[in-house]
Motif scaffolding. Structure first.
Motif, PDB file in Angstrom:
ATOM      1  N   LYS B  63     -27.008  28.877 -46.381  1.00  0.00           N
ATOM      2  CA  LYS B  63     -27.772  28.458 -45.214  1.00  0.00           C
ATOM      3  C   LYS B  63     -29.011  29.347 -45.051  1.00  0.00           C
ATOM      4  O   LYS B  63     -28.996  30.508 -45.434  1.00  0.00           O
ATOM      5  CB  LYS B  63     -26.892  28.616 -43.975  1.00  0.00           C
ATOM      6  N   PHE B  64     -30.054  28.792 -44.466  1.00  0.00           N
ATOM      7  CA  PHE B  64     -31.176  29.644 -44.061  1.00  0.00           C
ATOM      8  C   PHE B  64     -31.504  29.332 -42.609  1.00  0.00           C
ATOM      9  O   PHE B  64     -30.818  28.506 -41.985  1.00  0.00           O
ATOM     10  CB  PHE B  64     -32.389  29.450 -44.985  1.00  0.00           C
ATOM     11  N   ALA B  65     -32.477  30.021 -42.044  1.00  0.00           N
ATOM     12  CA  ALA B  65     -32.878  29.750 -40.663  1.00  0.00           C
ATOM     13  C   ALA B  65     -34.383  29.553 -40.626  1.00  0.00           C
ATOM     14  O   ALA B  65     -35.113  30.165 -41.409  1.00  0.00           O
ATOM     15  CB  ALA B  65     -32.488  30.912 -39.751  1.00  0.00           C
ATOM     16  N   ILE B  66     -34.831  28.672 -39.743  1.00  0.00           N
ATOM     17  CA  ILE B  66     -36.271  28.470 -39.588  1.00  0.00           C
ATOM     18  C   ILE B  66     -36.747  29.331 -38.425  1.00  0.00           C
ATOM     19  O   ILE B  66     -36.115  29.370 -37.370  1.00  0.00           O
ATOM     20  CB  ILE B  66     -36.581  26.993 -39.312  1.00  0.00           C
ATOM     21  N   GLN B  91     -35.248  20.906 -39.682  1.00  0.00           N
ATOM     22  CA  GLN B  91     -33.919  21.137 -39.111  1.00  0.00           C
ATOM     23  C   GLN B  91     -32.981  19.967 -39.409  1.00  0.00           C
ATOM     24  O   GLN B  91     -31.845  20.165 -39.833  1.00  0.00           O
ATOM     25  CB  GLN B  91     -34.012  21.342 -37.591  1.00  0.00           C
ATOM     26  N   ASP B  92     -33.480  18.735 -39.213  1.00  0.00           N
ATOM     27  CA  ASP B  92     -32.653  17.548 -39.470  1.00  0.00           C
ATOM     28  C   ASP B  92     -32.255  17.457 -40.937  1.00  0.00           C
ATOM     29  O   ASP B  92     -31.130  17.094 -41.272  1.00  0.00           O
ATOM     30  CB  ASP B  92     -33.421  16.270 -39.097  1.00  0.00           C
ATOM     31  N   THR B  93     -33.209  17.790 -41.809  1.00  0.00           N
ATOM     32  CA  THR B  93     -32.996  17.598 -43.243  1.00  0.00           C
ATOM     33  C   THR B  93     -32.044  18.640 -43.818  1.00  0.00           C
ATOM     34  O   THR B  93     -31.169  18.330 -44.619  1.00  0.00           O
ATOM     35  CB  THR B  93     -34.348  17.676 -43.982  1.00  0.00           C
ATOM     36  N   PHE B  94     -32.230  19.888 -43.385  1.00  0.00           N
ATOM     37  CA  PHE B  94     -31.436  20.959 -44.003  1.00  0.00           C
ATOM     38  C   PHE B  94     -30.270  21.425 -43.126  1.00  0.00           C
ATOM     39  O   PHE B  94     -29.491  22.267 -43.542  1.00  0.00           O
ATOM     40  CB  PHE B  94     -32.348  22.140 -44.373  1.00  0.00           C
ATOM     41  N   ASP B 136     -32.185  20.020 -32.110  1.00  0.00           N
ATOM     42  CA  ASP B 136     -30.742  20.033 -31.868  1.00  0.00           C
ATOM     43  C   ASP B 136     -30.410  21.183 -30.913  1.00  0.00           C
ATOM     44  O   ASP B 136     -30.550  22.349 -31.266  1.00  0.00           O
ATOM     45  CB  ASP B 136     -30.028  20.224 -33.216  1.00  0.00           C
ATOM     46  N   GLU B 137     -29.952  20.838 -29.713  1.00  0.00           N
ATOM     47  CA  GLU B 137     -29.745  21.877 -28.692  1.00  0.00           C
ATOM     48  C   GLU B 137     -28.680  22.892 -29.099  1.00  0.00           C
ATOM     49  O   GLU B 137     -28.662  24.012 -28.610  1.00  0.00           O
ATOM     50  CB  GLU B 137     -29.383  21.238 -27.341  1.00  0.00           C
ATOM     51  N   ARG B 138     -27.782  22.506 -30.017  1.00  0.00           N
ATOM     52  CA  ARG B 138     -26.732  23.451 -30.428  1.00  0.00           C
ATOM     53  C   ARG B 138     -27.237  24.446 -31.455  1.00  0.00           C
ATOM     54  O   ARG B 138     -26.573  25.429 -31.770  1.00  0.00           O
ATOM     55  CB  ARG B 138     -25.535  22.691 -31.026  1.00  0.00           C
ATOM     56  N   ASP B 139     -28.402  24.160 -32.024  1.00  0.00           N
ATOM     57  CA  ASP B 139     -28.848  24.990 -33.140  1.00  0.00           C
ATOM     58  C   ASP B 139     -30.307  25.418 -33.003  1.00  0.00           C
ATOM     59  O   ASP B 139     -30.966  25.721 -33.995  1.00  0.00           O
ATOM     60  CB  ASP B 139     -28.642  24.210 -34.453  1.00  0.00           C
ATOM     61  N   THR B 140     -30.789  25.420 -31.758  1.00  0.00           N
ATOM     62  CA  THR B 140     -32.186  25.781 -31.517  1.00  0.00           C
ATOM     63  C   THR B 140     -32.210  26.917 -30.502  1.00  0.00           C
ATOM     64  O   THR B 140     -31.562  26.825 -29.457  1.00  0.00           O
ATOM     65  CB  THR B 140     -32.972  24.560 -31.009  1.00  0.00           C
ATOM     66  N   ASN B 141     -32.899  27.983 -30.839  1.00  0.00           N
ATOM     67  CA  ASN B 141     -32.813  29.216 -30.063  1.00  0.00           C
ATOM     68  C   ASN B 141     -34.194  29.720 -29.672  1.00  0.00           C
ATOM     69  O   ASN B 141     -34.873  30.373 -30.457  1.00  0.00           O
ATOM     70  CB  ASN B 141     -32.105  30.298 -30.888  1.00  0.00           C
ATOM     71  N   PHE B 142     -34.601  29.392 -28.455  1.00  0.00           N
ATOM     72  CA  PHE B 142     -35.855  29.937 -27.938  1.00  0.00           C
ATOM     73  C   PHE B 142     -35.582  31.308 -27.328  1.00  0.00           C
ATOM     74  O   PHE B 142     -34.508  31.543 -26.768  1.00  0.00           O
ATOM     75  CB  PHE B 142     -36.412  29.038 -26.828  1.00  0.00           C
ATOM     76  N   PHE B 143     -36.556  32.200 -27.422  1.00  0.00           N
ATOM     77  CA  PHE B 143     -36.484  33.424 -26.621  1.00  0.00           C
ATOM     78  C   PHE B 143     -37.880  33.934 -26.323  1.00  0.00           C
ATOM     79  O   PHE B 143     -38.784  33.833 -27.144  1.00  0.00           O
ATOM     80  CB  PHE B 143     -35.637  34.516 -27.286  1.00  0.00           C
TER      81      PHE B 143
END
Lengths: 389, 389
Positions: B63-66, B91-94, B136-143
């Protein structure tokens, strides 16, 4: 203007007063205080910036806050305790809040620890040593610098009011230094101005005289953002047992709070004295207490000012020998530290009351274990060392 | 090596690829992807660092992260939406987590806002615009950068692995700049390496090509602390409506998300085209879509690649006039933004799901009011502007 690093080891205090342009604490100013403290009387706390104005405002009902930091990369030594005892006296006398930042970030960027985390154990350990001196738990606020968002937010806010040129001039950094060191200048200013920015209290910073350039930078920044400038009171350095400055990297120069009675005794017995080469000469010519570290420490930690004068006379006239002074210092310090560890155990269970942020109980439990072991060590060694605790 | 500031406005993309030493995205690499995206097809996303290696590892199950940031000092414009739509496709694709730092601290130290707080409204507003694209709200992290302690702690940790010399070379700062700007280099590296340091995911950073020097600095730091180096994919700049780069300080160059239909129409009608001076000449000689911003925008935002080819031909042969293209662009963008604001209203009520830290509901309510008013404005103006929403 020389930078703070270059001046670190200057002990010609009059020259520092002149270079920095601070004021000496005058007899008139001492009379303005509601009570006095030994360190003021013996001139160990000897200079200031705006302390007179702060006292005048305080008399008119304006509260201030005491801000004094600690860089946690080692156990405290007796020189630190001395200053924090004075800070406690300030708190008791003026009934003001005390803020004590523990700068793990400083220790990390200046490579005194390998990781930020390595500094945490000492941050809690040092804080509990300080709390054990009797600070008012309702009005004493410790915080670990990297654990309080306010610190970063305030540092960023202040950073726009300084230039790199100024930081270089004050700290003596070069372009090979890391940007964390540079930014730490803003973090330090944030510590100093935190009580003012957050609570509206002007800060009073007790600080060693060679650190004055940092105070000056914070005062300049405060002026630019229209906050009241922090006041400061400056201390001298207590000479280390060997005559050199006390330093964590030279354990023989200082007595650390975690030293056991054997270590304390051994260090004192090897300390620099003003004694004569032989007992015979000492009896005939007398010693020189003005050049004697053991006497300096006795005067500072053990004797009242009156006792100190008597003791000095006895030394000069050859009535006492160095061994007696060393024994007196050893007993005084061992008792002081034994009592200290017992007081520390009592504050450990309410550690959270002293901190602005959450505390790490796992780490505090480790510290508790260490303290219990130390107290046992004191009690076991007492008979061996003929020490009545 | 020229620094990023000096290069900001270079749009000779081949030269930048060469100067920076990045790789072009090849047809072979595109074939390795599970699906494709318009911005890859039209070459808007055109270069990379280690994207090929990242994909190869991903195919092996790693896995990677954007990681893609936003400096919040203004409403987003369509150029921003474009990139974030692409990020959503990634995000959708990977099926990977996305981290989106909102750098209020950056905007403050670079004097784009007067106080840190002034940036907060835009931080939330921008974040909700981005979330509304369907992340995707479960996998998106704003700060918000100054609201997450991890950011400061990681930045301090990284700061020891950089020198001021390096920061100067990459950012082009001088000694008159403030230390906050210098330290921001470490904060930015902390943003980029956050998913790796905190979660163990290698970062993929979609970024405009002229920002590559910051990526290079983060890659150097990652290597020094033995973390996997972040990968990057680079985009070109979409030319602004007037032919200049889009900029918040020149509102006529861009369409901002908060522009109402009247503003959108007015800006498009004044946009640069490749048309002839008169209708007669246009019918006879045809237009030049390669020099036409309106066509460029139609191709980017409204038409499919196939439609774009047809449209281009009609322009060249004089079958359509500039007014028709402008009308098509206006209708396409107005509908797109109307739909966008309705989607945004839906994510506002669950804003907290997208943030790593607590959110400021007072501010979010203000944003909700603004959105409702904008939607009303769209609906009211539709008849007036002959717009079917």
């Amino acid at each position: 203007m020389p930078n703070a690093n270059a001046l670190e080891k200057i002990t010609d205090y009059d020259r520092l007063v002149e270079i920095f342009g601070v004021s000496k604490i005058s007899k008139e100013l001492l009379k303005e205080l509601p009570s006095t403290h030994k360190l003021l009387e013996i001139g160990y706390i000897f200079a200031h910036r705006d302390f007179d104005k702060l006292i005048a405002q305080w008399k008119k009902g304006e509260k201030f806050a005491i801000l004094t930091g600690r860089g946690p990369s080692n156990a405290l030594h007796l020189g630190h305790l001395l200053i924090f005892e004075f800070v406690k006296w300030l708190q008791d006398t003026f009934k003001v809040p005390v803020f004590i930042p523990l700068s793990d970030d400083e220790k990390y960027v200046f490579r005194k620890v390998n990781t930020l985390k390595d500094s945490l154990y000492y941050a809690y350990d040092n804080a509990l040593d300080i709390a054990a001196l009797g600070f008012d738990e309702r009005d004493t606020n410790f915080f670990i610098s990297s654990k309080l968002l306010d610190v970063y937010q305030l540092a960023i806010t202040l950073s726009r009011h300084v230039t790199l040129n100024e930081v270089k001039a004050v700290f003596g950094f070069s372009d090979s230094d890391n940007p964390g060191k540079y930014f730490y200048s803003c973090i330090q200013a944030a510590h100093i101005l935190y009580p003012t920015w957050k609570k509206g209290f002007r800060s009073l910073v007790p600080i060693a005289i060679d650190q004055d350039p940092y105070i000056r930078l914070s005062r300049d920044i405060a002026e630019r953002i229209k906050l009241p400038k922090p006041a400061a009171i400056h201390s001298k350095y207590l000479p280390g047992l060997t005559g050199e400055p006390m330093s964590a990297s030279k354990p023989e120069t200082a007595i650390f709070i975690d030293d056991d009675p054997y270590q304390i005794k051994s260090k004192i017995w090897r300390a620099l004295t003003g004694g004569q080469p032989t007992i015979k000469e000492q009896r005939e010519k007398g010693g020189n207490p003005d050049k004697c570290i053991v006497f300096k420490w006795l005067e500072t930690f053990v004797l009242t000012p009156h006792e100190a004068l008597e003791w000095k006379e006895k030394c000069r006239s050859g009535q006492i020998l160095c061994g007696e002074c060393k024994r007196k210092l050893f007993e005084g310090l061992a008792r002081k530290l034994y009592e200290h560890h017992k007081s520390k155990l009592k504050v450990i269970s309410k550690a959270e009351k002293y901190f602005i942020h959450e505390v790490d109980w796992g780490m505090i439990e480790k510290i508790e274990e260490k303290e219990k072991a130390l107290i046992e060590r004191y009690e076991e060694s007492a008979k061996d060392l003929n020490l009545s605790l």
